[in-house]
Scaffold this active site. Structure first.
Site, PDB file in Angstrom:
ATOM      1  N   SER A   1       3.078  -7.134 -14.933  1.00 29.60           N
ATOM      2  CA  SER A   1       3.618  -6.031 -15.721  1.00 29.60           C
ATOM      3  C   SER A   1       3.675  -6.463 -17.184  1.00 29.60           C
ATOM      4  O   SER A   1       3.806  -7.655 -17.479  1.00 29.60           O
ATOM      5  CB  SER A   1       5.017  -5.724 -15.225  1.00 29.60           C
ATOM      6  OG  SER A   1       5.814  -5.231 -16.263  1.00 29.60           O
ATOM      7  N   SER A   2       3.632  -5.485 -18.090  1.00 25.32           N
ATOM      8  CA  SER A   2       3.676  -5.828 -19.517  1.00 25.32           C
ATOM      9  C   SER A   2       5.031  -6.407 -19.933  1.00 25.32           C
ATOM     10  O   SER A   2       5.153  -6.959 -21.028  1.00 25.32           O
ATOM     11  CB  SER A   2       3.355  -4.599 -20.367  1.00 25.32           C
ATOM     12  OG  SER A   2       4.256  -3.565 -20.078  1.00 25.32           O
ATOM     13  N   CYS A   3       6.046  -6.307 -19.063  1.00 20.27           N
ATOM     14  CA  CYS A   3       7.353  -6.859 -19.457  1.00 20.27           C
ATOM     15  C   CYS A   3       7.386  -8.381 -19.404  1.00 20.27           C
ATOM     16  O   CYS A   3       8.382  -8.994 -19.759  1.00 20.27           O
ATOM     17  CB  CYS A   3       8.479  -6.264 -18.630  1.00 20.27           C
ATOM     18  SG  CYS A   3       8.462  -6.818 -16.939  1.00 20.27           S
TER      19      CYS A   3
ATOM     20  N   LYS B   1       7.345 -12.301 -12.343  1.00 18.21           N
ATOM     21  CA  LYS B   1       5.929 -11.972 -12.562  1.00 18.21           C
ATOM     22  C   LYS B   1       5.209 -13.081 -13.322  1.00 18.21           C
ATOM     23  O   LYS B   1       4.028 -13.350 -13.069  1.00 18.21           O
ATOM     24  CB  LYS B   1       5.813 -10.630 -13.300  1.00 18.21           C
ATOM     25  CG  LYS B   1       6.174  -9.448 -12.432  1.00 18.21           C
ATOM     26  CD  LYS B   1       5.181  -9.305 -11.295  1.00 18.21           C
ATOM     27  CE  LYS B   1       5.486  -8.169 -10.370  1.00 18.21           C
ATOM     28  NZ  LYS B   1       4.527  -8.095  -9.244  1.00 18.21           N
TER      29      LYS B   1
ATOM     30  N   HIS C   1      11.450   4.941 -13.505  1.00 16.22           N
ATOM     31  CA  HIS C   1      11.048   4.758 -14.892  1.00 16.22           C
ATOM     32  C   HIS C   1      11.139   6.083 -15.658  1.00 16.22           C
ATOM     33  O   HIS C   1      11.386   7.135 -15.094  1.00 16.22           O
ATOM     34  CB  HIS C   1       9.625   4.204 -14.955  1.00 16.22           C
ATOM     35  CG  HIS C   1       9.556   2.763 -14.598  1.00 16.22           C
ATOM     36  ND1 HIS C   1       9.125   2.323 -13.366  1.00 16.22           N
ATOM     37  CD2 HIS C   1       9.892   1.651 -15.286  1.00 16.22           C
ATOM     38  CE1 HIS C   1       9.191   1.006 -13.318  1.00 16.22           C
ATOM     39  NE2 HIS C   1       9.648   0.568 -14.472  1.00 16.22           N
TER      40      HIS C   1
ATOM     41  N   TYR D   1      12.806  -9.523 -13.425  1.00 14.53           N
ATOM     42  CA  TYR D   1      11.487  -9.093 -12.942  1.00 14.53           C
ATOM     43  C   TYR D   1      10.387  -9.852 -13.695  1.00 14.53           C
ATOM     44  O   TYR D   1       9.421 -10.332 -13.099  1.00 14.53           O
ATOM     45  CB  TYR D   1      11.373  -7.589 -13.180  1.00 14.53           C
ATOM     46  CG  TYR D   1      10.096  -6.963 -12.731  1.00 14.53           C
ATOM     47  CD1 TYR D   1       9.842  -6.750 -11.383  1.00 14.53           C
ATOM     48  CD2 TYR D   1       9.139  -6.558 -13.657  1.00 14.53           C
ATOM     49  CE1 TYR D   1       8.667  -6.146 -10.972  1.00 14.53           C
ATOM     50  CE2 TYR D   1       7.959  -5.944 -13.246  1.00 14.53           C
ATOM     51  CZ  TYR D   1       7.730  -5.752 -11.902  1.00 14.53           C
ATOM     52  OH  TYR D   1       6.565  -5.155 -11.492  1.00 14.53           O
TER      53      TYR D   1
ATOM     54  N   HIS E   1       0.808  -1.229   0.000  1.00 17.77           N
ATOM     55  CA  HIS E   1       0.000   0.000   0.000  1.00 17.77           C
ATOM     56  C   HIS E   1       0.836   1.273   0.000  1.00 17.77           C
ATOM     57  O   HIS E   1       0.314   2.350  -0.203  1.00 17.77           O
ATOM     58  CB  HIS E   1      -0.932   0.015   1.221  1.00 17.77           C
ATOM     59  CG  HIS E   1      -0.217   0.239   2.513  1.00 17.77           C
ATOM     60  ND1 HIS E   1       0.583  -0.716   3.079  1.00 17.77           N
ATOM     61  CD2 HIS E   1      -0.151   1.328   3.331  1.00 17.77           C
ATOM     62  CE1 HIS E   1       1.102  -0.247   4.193  1.00 17.77           C
ATOM     63  NE2 HIS E   1       0.681   1.000   4.365  1.00 17.77           N
TER      64      HIS E   1
HETATM   65  P1  GDP Z   1      11.132  -0.124 -19.649  1.00 16.00           P
HETATM   66  O1  GDP Z   1       9.773   0.190 -20.182  1.00 16.00           O
HETATM   67  O2  GDP Z   1      11.191  -1.391 -18.858  1.00 16.00           O
HETATM   68  O3  GDP Z   1      12.181  -0.095 -20.734  1.00 16.00           O
HETATM   69  O4  GDP Z   1      11.497   0.973 -18.547  1.00 16.00           O
HETATM   70  P2  GDP Z   1      11.861   2.536 -18.482  1.00 16.00           P
HETATM   71  O5  GDP Z   1      10.633   3.312 -18.154  1.00 16.00           O
HETATM   72  O6  GDP Z   1      12.995   2.654 -17.507  1.00 16.00           O
HETATM   73  O7  GDP Z   1      12.411   2.979 -19.924  1.00 16.00           O
HETATM   74  C1  GDP Z   1      11.584   3.168 -21.031  1.00 16.00           C
HETATM   75  C2  GDP Z   1      12.356   3.783 -22.188  1.00 16.00           C
HETATM   76  O8  GDP Z   1      12.650   5.157 -21.894  1.00 16.00           O
HETATM   77  C3  GDP Z   1      13.695   3.125 -22.494  1.00 16.00           C
HETATM   78  O9  GDP Z   1      13.866   3.121 -23.914  1.00 16.00           O
HETATM   79  C4  GDP Z   1      14.704   4.085 -21.867  1.00 16.00           C
HETATM   80  O10 GDP Z   1      15.986   4.021 -22.466  1.00 16.00           O
HETATM   81  C5  GDP Z   1      14.029   5.418 -22.172  1.00 16.00           C
HETATM   82  N1  GDP Z   1      14.463   6.544 -21.357  1.00 16.00           N
HETATM   83  C6  GDP Z   1      14.819   7.775 -21.838  1.00 16.00           C
HETATM   84  N2  GDP Z   1      15.200   8.594 -20.857  1.00 16.00           N
HETATM   85  C7  GDP Z   1      15.079   7.884 -19.696  1.00 16.00           C
HETATM   86  C8  GDP Z   1      15.331   8.214 -18.333  1.00 16.00           C
HETATM   87  O11 GDP Z   1      15.753   9.293 -17.969  1.00 16.00           O
HETATM   88  N3  GDP Z   1      15.059   7.227 -17.417  1.00 16.00           N
HETATM   89  C9  GDP Z   1      14.578   5.991 -17.777  1.00 16.00           C
HETATM   90  N4  GDP Z   1      14.323   5.085 -16.829  1.00 16.00           N
HETATM   91  N5  GDP Z   1      14.356   5.664 -19.068  1.00 16.00           N
HETATM   92  C10 GDP Z   1      14.598   6.589 -20.023  1.00 16.00           C
END
Ligand code: GDP
Length: 319
Positions: A113-115, A146, A185, A142, A18
């Site tokens: 998660s979608s991953c 999941k 993220h 991860y 939570h």
């Molecule tokens: P993902 O969906 O598991 O890949 O998780 P993320 O949210 O960490 O990254 C999503 C995409 O955003 C990837 O292609 C990253 O390289 C890009 N990205 C660009 N700038 C950033 C940043 O500052 N932080 C993160 N986490 N991802 C970034």
């Protein structure tokens, strides 16, 4: 499969996790259902401790469980701490699902998660793409945990007749997000980068990778609504995707965030950082077919998330 609605009114509903972004959104949403919401802080209950989880379930006897407790993080955190992402998530979900079975919990919703889907799954990704190909290596730890959670829910359903279901959200954002640049993220990271660049009068912000990967984003309050909807209306073995139905290139997302935040400088790419999977758009047909739709648009959602970021910054500085 849509059966008789499972009414949450008057039930004891445990939200595991939570304090997290998802769990706190579920607590806010489930509070509207007229149920008694149960939570346990980390100090009260260590979810990695099987005996403690069993004892907590025996003492508190929840009727329904939202399993939103997990170790989560962005692309770099996942890649850097594989043991934590695999072990913590496996043990937490195994402990809670088993305890829910032992205590005769009526209904449990597991969140993934979608991953979980293969790196090159056909897009939009339907639920049946699960386990049809290799995973994206940057987050397979991860993802494997999941996938095991989905399978646990299914296995208890089959072997013990438990009404345990799973929902797979797409990339989420909203209040309570993690704005840590290394561990978080993309969307919260962009909000922070654009805000700090605006304050500093910087010429540019830097995004990771090429900016070409495409991601789908769902506001966490929409997800919480979908979770309550599924808890009430869905009873089936297959997991259900929860998304917004639209994806956006990371470079365009960065521009949108800069617009909302009011940063007018340039966007540069750091291609030494990973791109991850090229595209991740889920099919929301199954959930839409049951009658659920998201309500919060991306621009509006980012504006709200930015307000939350500003509030968090003020709280942290103690102002
Ligand atoms: P993902 O969906 O598991 O890949 O998780 P993320 O949210 O960490 O990254 C999503 C995409 O955003 C990837 O292609 C990253 O390289 C890009 N990205 C660009 N700038 C950033 C940043 O500052 N932080 C993160 N986490 N991802 C970034």
């Amino acid at each position: 499969m849509i059966g008789q609605p499972y009414d949450l009114a008057g039930k004891r509903v445990y939200v595991a996790g939570h304090r997290g972004m998802v769990g706190s959104a579920i607590v806010r949403r489930v509070g509207l259902e007229g149920c008694e919401v149960l939570t346990a802080s980390r100090a009260e209950l260590d979810l990695k401790n099987q005996a403690a989880v069993r004892a907590w379930f025996a003492a508190n006897r929840p009727d329904a469980v939202f399993l939103a407790a997990a170790k989560v993080g962005g692309i770099l955190a996942n890649d850097s701490f594989p043991a934590d992402f695999l072990y913590d998530n496996l043990i937490i979900e195994a402990n809670i699902i088993e305890a829910a079975h032992v205590q005769d919990v009526e209904k449990l919703l597991f969140l993934g998660s979608s991953c979980i889907y293969p790196k090159f799954a056909p897009q939009p990704i339907t639920e049946d793409a699960l386990l049809t190909g290799p995973l994206e290596p940057t987050n397979e730890w991860y993802a494997i945990a999941k996938i095991a959670g989905i399978k646990l829910a299914q296995a208890y359903r089959r072997q013990h007749g438990r009404d345990f279901i799973s929902a797979m959200p797409t990339n989420l954002y909203g209040p309570g997000d993690n704005y840590d640049l290394a561990g978080g993220h993309v969307l919260p990271a962009l909000i922070r980068k654009a805000h700090e660049a605006k304050l500093a009068g910087a010429a540019a912000i830097e995004i990771w990778g090429t900016g070409t990967p495409r991601r789908e984003f769902l506001h966490v309050d929409d997800l919480a609504d979908a979770c309550v909807f599924l808890m009430r209306r869905y009873s089936g073995e297959s997991h259900v995707n929860a998304g917004s139905g639209e994806d956006i290139a990371i470079a365009d997302l960065a521009q949108l965030v800069c617009d909302v935040v009011g940063f007018e400088g340039a966007i540069q790419r750091d291609t030494s950082k990973p791109d991850g999977t090229p595209r991740k758009l889920m099919s929301g047909d199954k959930l839409a077919g049951m009658g659920w739709q998201p309500r919060i648009g991306l621009r509006e959602g980012i504006a709200g998330a930015y307000r939350d970021f500003l509030d968090q910054s003020v709280t942290k500085r103690g102002l």
